[in-house]
Design a protein around this motif. Sequence first.
Motif, mmCIF file in Angstrom:
data_model
loop_
_atom_site.group_PDB
_atom_site.id
_atom_site.type_symbol
_atom_site.label_atom_id
_atom_site.label_comp_id
_atom_site.label_asym_id
_atom_site.label_seq_id
_atom_site.Cartn_x
_atom_site.Cartn_y
_atom_site.Cartn_z
ATOM 1 N N ASN A 45 0.827 -1.208 0.000
ATOM 2 C CA ASN A 45 0.000 0.000 0.000
ATOM 3 C C ASN A 45 0.863 1.261 0.000
ATOM 4 O OD1 ASN A 45 -2.927 1.064 0.497
ATOM 5 N ND2 ASN A 45 -1.692 2.144 2.004
ATOM 6 N N THR A 46 1.958 1.235 0.761
ATOM 7 C CA THR A 46 2.859 2.390 0.813
ATOM 8 C C THR A 46 3.534 2.613 -0.531
ATOM 9 O OG1 THR A 46 3.269 2.047 3.174
ATOM 10 C CG2 THR A 46 4.868 3.380 1.959
ATOM 11 N N ILE A 47 3.976 1.523 -1.162
ATOM 12 C CA ILE A 47 4.595 1.657 -2.487
ATOM 13 C C ILE A 47 3.585 2.223 -3.476
ATOM 14 C CG2 ILE A 47 5.618 0.405 -4.422
ATOM 15 C CD1 ILE A 47 6.715 -1.622 -2.418
ATOM 16 N N THR A 48 2.363 1.757 -3.385
ATOM 17 C CA THR A 48 1.339 2.161 -4.344
ATOM 18 C C THR A 48 0.939 3.622 -4.196
ATOM 19 O OG1 THR A 48 0.455 -0.101 -4.324
ATOM 20 C CG2 THR A 48 -0.961 1.630 -5.230
ATOM 21 N N TYR A 49 0.693 4.053 -2.960
ATOM 22 C CA TYR A 49 0.126 5.385 -2.737
ATOM 23 C C TYR A 49 1.099 6.371 -2.092
ATOM 24 C CZ TYR A 49 -4.173 2.850 -3.663
ATOM 25 O OH TYR A 49 -5.141 2.075 -4.246
ATOM 26 N N GLY A 50 2.258 5.893 -1.633
ATOM 27 C CA GLY A 50 3.212 6.783 -0.987
ATOM 28 C C GLY A 50 2.857 7.024 0.465
ATOM 29 N N LYS A 51 3.787 7.643 1.184
ATOM 30 C CA LYS A 51 3.557 7.945 2.584
ATOM 31 C C LYS A 51 4.549 8.999 3.034
ATOM 32 C CE LYS A 51 2.863 5.626 7.035
ATOM 33 N NZ LYS A 51 2.901 4.315 7.732
ATOM 34 N N ASN A 52 4.059 9.986 3.771
ATOM 35 C CA ASN A 52 4.906 11.097 4.243
ATOM 36 C C ASN A 52 5.626 11.741 3.060
ATOM 37 O OD1 ASN A 52 4.073 10.516 6.875
ATOM 38 N ND2 ASN A 52 5.758 9.076 7.200
ATOM 39 N N THR A 53 6.960 11.743 3.057
ATOM 40 C CA THR A 53 7.704 12.396 1.971
ATOM 41 C C THR A 53 7.898 11.493 0.758
ATOM 42 O OG1 THR A 53 9.804 11.711 2.971
ATOM 43 C CG2 THR A 53 8.955 13.896 3.571
ATOM 44 N N MET A 54 7.491 10.248 0.867
ATOM 45 C CA MET A 54 7.637 9.316 -0.259
ATOM 46 C C MET A 54 6.441 9.435 -1.186
ATOM 47 S SD MET A 54 7.900 5.174 -0.153
ATOM 48 C CE MET A 54 7.414 4.194 -1.575
ATOM 49 N N GLY A 55 6.724 9.618 -2.452
ATOM 50 C CA GLY A 55 5.660 9.730 -3.438
ATOM 51 C C GLY A 55 5.088 8.377 -3.811
ATOM 52 N N ALA A 56 3.992 8.398 -4.559
ATOM 53 C CA ALA A 56 3.340 7.167 -5.001
ATOM 54 C C ALA A 56 4.092 6.553 -6.170
ATOM 55 C CB ALA A 56 1.902 7.466 -5.402
ATOM 56 N N TYR A 57 4.355 5.265 -6.086
ATOM 57 C CA TYR A 57 5.024 4.553 -7.170
ATOM 58 C C TYR A 57 4.067 3.632 -7.915
ATOM 59 C CZ TYR A 57 9.666 6.198 -6.013
ATOM 60 O OH TYR A 57 10.771 6.991 -5.830
#
Length: 204
Positions: free
Chosen positions: A152-164
């Motif tokens: 889910n984090t890879i898909t939508y991103g989290k905090n300063t990480m963008g969605a991949y």
Amino acid sequence: MRYFLLGWVLLCVLIVAVAGVRGGKTRRPPIEVFPDMDRQPKLRPQTFNEFFGNQLSSRVPVPGTIARGTSYEENEINTGHVAGTTNFIDNIPVPITRALVLRGQQRYDINCAPCHGPAGDGKGITSKYGMVAMANFHDARLVKMADGEIFNTITYGKNTMGAYGPNVTIMDRWAVIAYVRALQRSQLATFEDVPASMRATLKK
């Protein structure tokens, strides 16, 4: 031969006269041999367009249609959730093979290593340019995190990480997770994790 040379010189003079000397400045528009290559009938996203009733160039899909190749089913592989719930699945829902892990390593090196580092310790090249607080995959919190939540984090991103999600396919996301788990094993494995048949070799 004399006429050929004369014709060649005249042709060169004509080309220079028409095309101009390279580097020269002019206000005249360039010669367009194939004008349709410069001005094509197309829609630019997020722009005004008189063709449609709402005058917007960006269009939503026709109701009830799905783009070819789109993974639309709400199952564990496509969402990382237990079907019909908001709970994340604990483990990768696809067979973990050597090919999958190697694919994950390749995708990780391209998309993840610049920030998270080759070893997954959060010390990628971006940390040398002032970007801090990159996730360390060897932290206990991430080691215990469900595979579905990482997906889910890879898909939508989290905090300063963008969605991949738009850049990394669904199967490649699971491959990356498989490789991240391999990185964690490489750093956090214990003697008990070694198969019994190989422990004697390590003791030597």
